[in-house]
Design an enzyme around this catalytic site. Structure first.
Site, PDB file in Angstrom:
ATOM      1  CB  THR A  87      46.195 -35.045 -10.640  1.00 38.93           C
ATOM      2  OG1 THR A  87      45.787 -36.207  -9.615  1.00 38.93           O
ATOM      3  CG2 THR A  87      46.107 -33.743  -9.599  1.00 38.93           C
ATOM      4  CE  LYS A 162      45.616 -35.909  -6.275  1.00 37.28           C
ATOM      5  NZ  LYS A 162      45.689 -37.139  -5.746  1.00 37.28           N
ATOM      6  CE  LYS A 237      49.542 -33.686 -12.867  1.00 34.15           C
ATOM      7  NZ  LYS A 237      49.223 -34.659 -13.225  1.00 34.15           N
TER       8      LYS A 237
END
Ligand code: NAD
Length: 290
Positions: A87, A162, A237
């Site tokens: 990611t 995402k 994050k």
């Protein structure tokens, strides 16, 4: 297939192990983590990439991905595919895709949903950005490591999907937790709250599949003292990445911003670090409005 695998941590280790168990020839590199059984070790990322048809990376962040890509792309065979499953920020994904094109190889961004349990079980969901021909090459590998792969569009589209998904997840988890804490103070039984909301218009994955209240709904990290699961640090994050992306394209995301600020406080100033992201419920339970 011949596969190079760079980054054999909590996620990459079991993903590489599943590829090897399916009969692929996997050569892995990680400066720290010890590789899983069935994966040969290389002395560097470039060595792992040499002669591979597909190079998979599973790394902590965009800066490390860019560094690894600079090392790996020149070592790759022309026509091979670099498939990043980490990611990272959309900009890094696009920069790596451009660098790969320049170096005569294809690149995909293919971040995952499903966590360590999904990596071990081979049930991840992949969100893929990049060229359709490269997706076709990598698809059989994604089918070993996961259950679903959605081709979302061009370079960066996987990372975009995402962070949008996780922005929704972060905000819905927070509001589900605050609603439980409100219900407590209104004298509403948590099990009744679950029975109503999980079958009414307030339902969501956070409520129905990952209920933050212990002893209520399906088994979840709440039933395991909020051990992750999906750690609050990782949610932070992803929320930071979504805010970085929103700022870059001037998108107004007030709830995403509020969710990021709340997880920031929870992780950096309170007791959220290392706890599951649903541990927002005991946090709200203890607090008043002030
Ligand atoms: P991790 O820290 O366990 O693994 C990352 C690995 O990368 C480490 O073993 C580290 O030694 C290695 N690494 C660092 N620099 C390197 C380099 N230059 N060359 C080769 N290897 C290097 O992290 P993780 O939990 O496996 O997560 C990996 C990625 O997956 C992250 O981007 C994370 O956001 C994402 N992700 C994690 C989860 C989860 O639940 N853990 C879920 C979805 C997505």
């Amino acid at each position: 297939m011949k596969i190079g695998f760079v980054g054999l941590g909590n996620m990459g280790g079991p993903m590489a192990a599943n590829l090897a168990a399916a009969g692929h020839a996997v050569v892995g590199f990680d400066p720290v983590a010890t590789g899983p059984d069935g994966v040969d070790r290389a002395a560097s990322a470039a060595e792992a990439a040499q002669g591979a048809e597909v190079v998979i990376t599973m790394l902590p962040d965009g800066a490390i991905l860019r560094r690894v890509a600079r090392e790996v792309i020149p070592a790759m065979t022309a026509g091979a595919v670099l498939c990043d499953c980490s990611t990272v920020d959309v900009e890094s994904a696009r920069a790596v895709a451009a660098q790969a094109a320049h170096g005569g190889v294809a690149a995909l961004d293919a971040p995952v949903s499903g966590g360590v349990a999904g990596a071990v079980a081979g049930t991840l969901t992949f969100m893929v950005g990049g060229d359709a021909d490269a997706v076709a090459i990598v698809n059989p590998l994604l089918a070993v490591m996961g259950r679903n792969a959605v081709h979302c569009g061009g370079p960066g589209a996987g990372q975009a999907a995402k962070i949008c998904n996780n922005m929704i997840l972060g905000a819905t988890m927070i509001v589900t937790c605050e609603a439980f804490a409100l219900a407590d103070r209104l004298g509403l039984d948590r099990a009744k709250m679950f029975d109503v909301v999980s079958t009414s218009s307030g339902y969501s994955w956070s409520m129905n599949a990952y209920c933050p209240a212990p002893g209520v709904g399906p088994k979840s990290p709440a039933d395991n003292d909020y051990r992750p699961g999906f750690a609050a640090d990782l949610m932070l994050k992803d929320l930071r990445l979504s805010q970085q992306a929103a700022a870059a394209v001037d998108a107004d995301t007030p709830l995403g911003l509020a969710a990021m600020q709340l997880y920031e406080r929870f992780v950096e100033q309170e007791d959220g670090r290392g706890r599951d992201f649903s541990a927002m419920l005991p946090r709200f339970e203890r607090r008043g409005r002030g």
